[in-house]
Motif scaffolding. Structure first.
Motif, mmCIF file in Angstrom:
data_model
loop_
_atom_site.group_PDB
_atom_site.id
_atom_site.type_symbol
_atom_site.label_atom_id
_atom_site.label_comp_id
_atom_site.label_asym_id
_atom_site.label_seq_id
_atom_site.Cartn_x
_atom_site.Cartn_y
_atom_site.Cartn_z
ATOM 1 N N ILE A 42 -7.739 47.869 15.052
ATOM 2 C CA ILE A 42 -6.401 47.424 15.488
ATOM 3 C C ILE A 42 -5.399 48.582 15.351
ATOM 4 O O ILE A 42 -4.549 48.785 16.209
ATOM 5 C CB ILE A 42 -5.947 46.184 14.679
ATOM 6 C CG1 ILE A 42 -6.844 44.986 15.003
ATOM 7 C CG2 ILE A 42 -4.492 45.832 14.987
ATOM 8 C CD1 ILE A 42 -6.577 43.743 14.182
ATOM 9 N N ILE A 52 1.059 41.965 23.338
ATOM 10 C CA ILE A 52 0.331 40.785 22.845
ATOM 11 C C ILE A 52 1.270 39.888 22.031
ATOM 12 O O ILE A 52 1.240 38.673 22.148
ATOM 13 C CB ILE A 52 -0.908 41.211 22.027
ATOM 14 C CG1 ILE A 52 -1.904 41.944 22.936
ATOM 15 C CG2 ILE A 52 -1.594 40.008 21.383
ATOM 16 C CD1 ILE A 52 -3.025 42.629 22.220
ATOM 17 N N MET A 76 14.438 38.708 20.140
ATOM 18 C CA MET A 76 13.566 39.897 20.279
ATOM 19 C C MET A 76 12.095 39.499 20.094
ATOM 20 O O MET A 76 11.290 39.627 20.970
ATOM 21 C CB MET A 76 13.959 40.944 19.251
ATOM 22 C CG MET A 76 13.754 42.336 19.759
ATOM 23 S SD MET A 76 14.785 43.572 18.954
ATOM 24 C CE MET A 76 14.091 43.675 17.322
ATOM 25 N N LEU A 77 11.790 38.975 18.888
ATOM 26 C CA LEU A 77 10.421 38.523 18.635
ATOM 27 C C LEU A 77 10.437 37.043 18.263
ATOM 28 O O LEU A 77 11.232 36.618 17.432
ATOM 29 C CB LEU A 77 9.799 39.316 17.489
ATOM 30 C CG LEU A 77 9.257 40.716 17.790
ATOM 31 C CD1 LEU A 77 8.790 41.375 16.515
ATOM 32 C CD2 LEU A 77 8.138 40.705 18.794
ATOM 33 N N LYS A 99 5.035 33.258 18.789
ATOM 34 C CA LYS A 99 4.297 34.196 19.653
ATOM 35 C C LYS A 99 3.679 35.323 18.828
ATOM 36 O O LYS A 99 2.576 35.799 19.116
ATOM 37 C CB LYS A 99 5.241 34.793 20.698
ATOM 38 C CG LYS A 99 5.470 33.904 21.893
ATOM 39 C CD LYS A 99 6.296 34.626 22.923
ATOM 40 C CE LYS A 99 6.541 33.751 24.140
ATOM 41 N NZ LYS A 99 7.433 34.377 25.093
ATOM 42 N N VAL A 100 4.401 35.759 17.790
ATOM 43 C CA VAL A 100 3.877 36.840 16.934
ATOM 44 C C VAL A 100 2.612 36.379 16.223
ATOM 45 O O VAL A 100 1.595 37.094 16.199
ATOM 46 C CB VAL A 100 4.951 37.305 15.914
ATOM 47 C CG1 VAL A 100 4.336 38.232 14.873
ATOM 48 C CG2 VAL A 100 6.094 38.018 16.625
ATOM 49 N N ASN A 157 0.572 33.954 17.090
ATOM 50 C CA ASN A 157 -0.488 33.828 18.103
ATOM 51 C C ASN A 157 -1.037 35.201 18.485
ATOM 52 O O ASN A 157 -2.242 35.374 18.652
ATOM 53 C CB ASN A 157 0.059 33.140 19.355
ATOM 54 C CG ASN A 157 0.156 31.647 19.162
ATOM 55 O OD1 ASN A 157 -0.526 31.070 18.319
ATOM 56 N ND2 ASN A 157 1.041 31.005 19.904
ATOM 57 N N GLY A 158 -0.121 36.166 18.624
ATOM 58 C CA GLY A 158 -0.531 37.524 18.979
ATOM 59 C C GLY A 158 -1.400 38.149 17.901
ATOM 60 O O GLY A 158 -2.432 38.767 18.196
ATOM 61 N N LEU A 159 -0.992 37.966 16.643
ATOM 62 C CA LEU A 159 -1.772 38.501 15.517
ATOM 63 C C LEU A 159 -3.182 37.900 15.503
ATOM 64 O O LEU A 159 -4.181 38.619 15.362
ATOM 65 C CB LEU A 159 -1.078 38.178 14.188
ATOM 66 C CG LEU A 159 0.125 39.031 13.805
ATOM 67 C CD1 LEU A 159 0.900 38.382 12.667
ATOM 68 C CD2 LEU A 159 -0.325 40.422 13.392
ATOM 69 N N GLU A 185 -5.242 39.342 18.372
ATOM 70 C CA GLU A 185 -5.724 40.710 18.134
ATOM 71 C C GLU A 185 -6.878 40.728 17.129
ATOM 72 O O GLU A 185 -7.922 41.334 17.372
ATOM 73 C CB GLU A 185 -4.580 41.581 17.593
ATOM 74 C CG GLU A 185 -3.632 42.057 18.665
ATOM 75 C CD GLU A 185 -2.706 43.156 18.163
ATOM 76 O OE1 GLU A 185 -3.069 44.327 18.274
ATOM 77 O OE2 GLU A 185 -1.616 42.824 17.657
ATOM 78 N N VAL A 186 -6.653 40.040 15.989
ATOM 79 C CA VAL A 186 -7.687 40.027 14.942
ATOM 80 C C VAL A 186 -8.948 39.344 15.468
ATOM 81 O O VAL A 186 -10.068 39.837 15.274
ATOM 82 C CB VAL A 186 -7.161 39.335 13.654
ATOM 83 C CG1 VAL A 186 -8.268 39.166 12.630
ATOM 84 C CG2 VAL A 186 -6.010 40.139 13.052
ATOM 85 N N PHE A 194 -9.957 38.991 18.590
ATOM 86 C CA PHE A 194 -10.623 39.782 19.623
ATOM 87 C C PHE A 194 -11.445 40.923 19.001
ATOM 88 O O PHE A 194 -12.605 41.131 19.363
ATOM 89 C CB PHE A 194 -9.577 40.355 20.588
ATOM 90 C CG PHE A 194 -10.176 40.934 21.830
ATOM 91 C CD1 PHE A 194 -10.450 40.126 22.919
ATOM 92 C CD2 PHE A 194 -10.500 42.277 21.904
ATOM 93 C CE1 PHE A 194 -11.032 40.647 24.063
ATOM 94 C CE2 PHE A 194 -11.082 42.801 23.043
ATOM 95 C CZ PHE A 194 -11.345 41.982 24.130
ATOM 96 N N VAL A 195 -10.820 41.614 18.042
ATOM 97 C CA VAL A 195 -11.526 42.747 17.412
ATOM 98 C C VAL A 195 -12.709 42.238 16.580
ATOM 99 O O VAL A 195 -13.795 42.822 16.609
ATOM 100 C CB VAL A 195 -10.549 43.598 16.564
ATOM 101 C CG1 VAL A 195 -11.295 44.650 15.772
ATOM 102 C CG2 VAL A 195 -9.512 44.258 17.456
ATOM 103 N N ALA A 196 -12.496 41.125 15.855
ATOM 104 C CA ALA A 196 -13.594 40.556 15.062
ATOM 105 C C ALA A 196 -14.742 40.151 15.999
ATOM 106 O O ALA A 196 -15.922 40.366 15.677
ATOM 107 C CB ALA A 196 -13.098 39.357 14.267
ATOM 108 N N PHE A 254 -15.458 41.523 18.879
ATOM 109 C CA PHE A 254 -16.092 42.762 19.335
ATOM 110 C C PHE A 254 -17.061 43.297 18.267
ATOM 111 O O PHE A 254 -18.196 43.686 18.586
ATOM 112 C CB PHE A 254 -15.018 43.805 19.655
ATOM 113 C CG PHE A 254 -15.559 45.168 19.996
ATOM 114 C CD1 PHE A 254 -16.327 45.369 21.122
ATOM 115 C CD2 PHE A 254 -15.303 46.251 19.167
ATOM 116 C CE1 PHE A 254 -16.840 46.623 21.431
ATOM 117 C CE2 PHE A 254 -15.804 47.517 19.463
ATOM 118 C CZ PHE A 254 -16.572 47.696 20.596
ATOM 119 N N VAL A 255 -16.610 43.262 17.007
ATOM 120 C CA VAL A 255 -17.480 43.728 15.910
ATOM 121 C C VAL A 255 -18.713 42.821 15.818
ATOM 122 O O VAL A 255 -19.836 43.304 15.600
ATOM 123 C CB VAL A 255 -16.693 43.770 14.567
ATOM 124 C CG1 VAL A 255 -17.603 44.139 13.404
ATOM 125 C CG2 VAL A 255 -15.535 44.762 14.652
#
Lengths: 509, 34
Positions: A260, A271, B1-2, B6-7, B9-11, B14-15, B17-19, B21-22
């Motif tokens: 990340i 995102i 701004m943020l 959404k933040v 959900n975004g976190l 990301e986590v 998706f990467v998990a 992939f691993v």
């Protein structure tokens, strides 16, 4: 006389902004001071008090000597401020290292600071296992701040946006615009980093306690390891690096965080704004996932052929972990440095070298060529092949997705190829220099790729006993690799231009 | 701004998706050495 005055105006403008960046960076020395005092490390605290005074004195002097209204802020000023401030900060931030007595020389201290700033992670600091909390905090703060950038840090403190802010920001190798003004963009970069810092430290803290570390120790190990993982740095509080923890769960957590961390800040922001599809559409992440998968499979096939590791889990933990660490330019290792040379074989080392050179994403904390450039050059080659095979007379437009749909232009492909060539030249010189000093060719190439791509994995070449010239070259390679050449070329051009004008003036022409 | 929702959900995205992939790399690792 007019020429000299003009040069002085340039210098005064540059001096003002470098002074500002130095003062902002000096301010973060208060964190290791507080840490040292909390743990009763009085000598370390005193080292930092001396260092902060030197740094603040230098910064204030530069600001007093400078004048921000002496000249209009141009692109060259932004590039020079960024590149020169990194050099000045390297010397100033090396003072606490040197005073600690844990480095062999001031050059070794500068090496470690540049390694931290550039998120490389190679270390010449001795007796790492018995380092004070204060100095360990400083090492990891350097790598964390370096990942975002010293200029980014300074711009965050701006009260209002100045004309030169964007030019300095670009000079540090970042070009993503999250907001129309740079101040908000740099603040958003810090917000993203700090949110992840909280989550990552907490996860590693809990995991550390589960694997048997004491709560306070586990917190600091978690904080330090997280800072390194996010900034794709590679520093660790123990000399055995990730091997110290002997924990699969710790390794999995760090893999997730450093992948990340190697993503573009623009991608995180997209995102977080609800645009989740960006992660699969972006040319950089596509490029990263493809190259990471191919290199991982090749490493696993090769290591299983060698029979070095007994089962699938061991192969994943040793092979894939170190490969992903190399590819994201992190530099965490869970094998000893010499094991790469003695157990991985030539092909395994070659794959690691390729992964280290490719690197992570542009405008992230990672180094290497960057996935964006690899993707753009690859698309450019495909487009050229298609054009040459096509019988149609009409011009076809090729596109790629990077935050938005973009048209692939020849200029983009050329500039991406130019930077890649610069990296390859630096890597080749580093390899040649290493082999000149008697290291085996593959070991010299491995270490050269590690410094050029700001990775931090070592095959055993980097040590306090290595030749002085090699240390200096590695510092230069880390610096050039991190700032992506252009701003340093501007600095060299500025210095040569100044010397030439002075020579012409004194020769009477 | 943020937006906080959404933040988060975004976190998670990301986590996750990467998990994922691993995880795919781990499965590939199992498949390849068979």
């Amino acid at each position: 006389m007019r020429v000299v005055k003009k040069e002085f105006k340039d210098l005064r403008l540059i001096s003002h902004y470098i002074g500002f960046i130095v003062i902002c960076t000096a301010a973060i020395m208060t964190i290791p001071i507080i840490t040292s005092i909390s743990f009763g490390e009085w000598n370390v605290a005193l080292d930092f008090v001396i260092s902060i005074n030197i740094a603040l004195g230098t910064g204030i002097s530069l600001m007093l000597l400078g004048d921000k209204s002496s000249k209009k802020f141009e692109w060259k000023h932004g590039l020079i401020v960024s590149s020169l401030s990194w050099v000045i900060l390297m010397f100033l931030c090396a003072v606490p290292y040197f005073l600690s007595g844990k480095v062999g020389s001031f050059l070794d201290a500068c090496f470690d600071v540049m390694s931290g700033f550039t998120t490389t992670g190679l270390a010449l600091t001795q007796d790492l296992d018995h380092l004070s909390y204060g100095l360990n905090m400083w090492r990891h703060i350097l790598t964390f701040v370096g990942g975002q950038g010293m200029v980014v840090l300074a711009l965050t403190f701006l009260v209002k946006d100045t004309v030169g802010a964007y030019k300095m920001y670009v000079g540090e190798g970042k070009d993503i615009e999250l907001f129309p003004n740079v101040k908000s963009t740099t603040r958003m970069i810090w917000i993203i980093s700090m949110v992840y810092l909280g989550i990552g430290t907490f996860a590693l803290w809990i995991n550390g306690m589960i694997i048997g570390l004491k709560p306070v120790s586990s917190f600091f190990h978690g904080l330090f390891i997280y800072m390194s993982a996010w900034s794709t740095g590679g520093f660790a509080p123990m000399s055995q690096n990730m091997l110290y923890y002997h924990s699969f769960s710790y390794e999995i957590l760090t893999i997730i965080f450093f992948i990340i961390g190697s993503f573009n800040f623009g991608l995180h922001y997209a995102i977080w704004q609800g645009n989740k599809k960006e992660i699969v559409k972006n040319i950089e992440t596509q490029s990263f996932f493809i190259t990471a998968t191919i290199t991982s499979v090749l490493v696993v096939v090769w290591l299983s052929k060698l029979g070095v590791y007994p089962n699938a889990v061991a192969l994943f933990r040793k092979g894939v972990y170190n490969l992903l660490s190399a590819h994201t330019t992190t530099g965490f290792a869970n094998v000893y440095a010499r094991q790469f040379a003695l157990e991985w074989g030539d092909f395994g080392v070659l794959i690691l070298i390729i992964a280290m050179l490719i690197g992570g994403s542009a405008c992230s904390t990672a180094g290497g060529f960057k996935g964006l450039r690899v993707g753009v050059v690859f698309k450019g080659i495909i487009a050229d092949i298609r054009k040459s095979l096509s019988t149609e007379r009409r011009v076809k437009v090729y596109k790629f997705h990077y935050m938005k749909e973009q048209i692939l232009e020849d200029g983009m492909v050329k500039s991406a190829a130019f930077i890649i060539i610069c990296y390859i030249v630096m890597f080749t010189i580093g390899t040649a220099l290493g082999s000149y000093y008697g290291y085996p060719l593959l070991s010299a190439a491995f270490e050269a790729a590690s410094v050029t791509g700001n990775v931090g994995l070592s095959i055993g070449v980097t040590s306090p006993a290595m030749p002085v010239l090699l240390k200096i070259y590695y510092i230069i390679a880390m610096y050039l690799g991190r700032l992506e050449f252009v701003s340093i070329f501007a600095l060299i051009g500025f210095m040569l231009g100044g010397v030439k004008k002075l020579c012409l003036r004194y020769s009477g022409r | 701004m943020l937006n906080r929702k959404k933040v988060i959900n975004g976190l998670l995205a990301e986590v996750g998706f990467v998990a994922g992939f691993v995880g795919i790399l781990f499965i590939l690792n199992l498949v390849v050495i068979r």
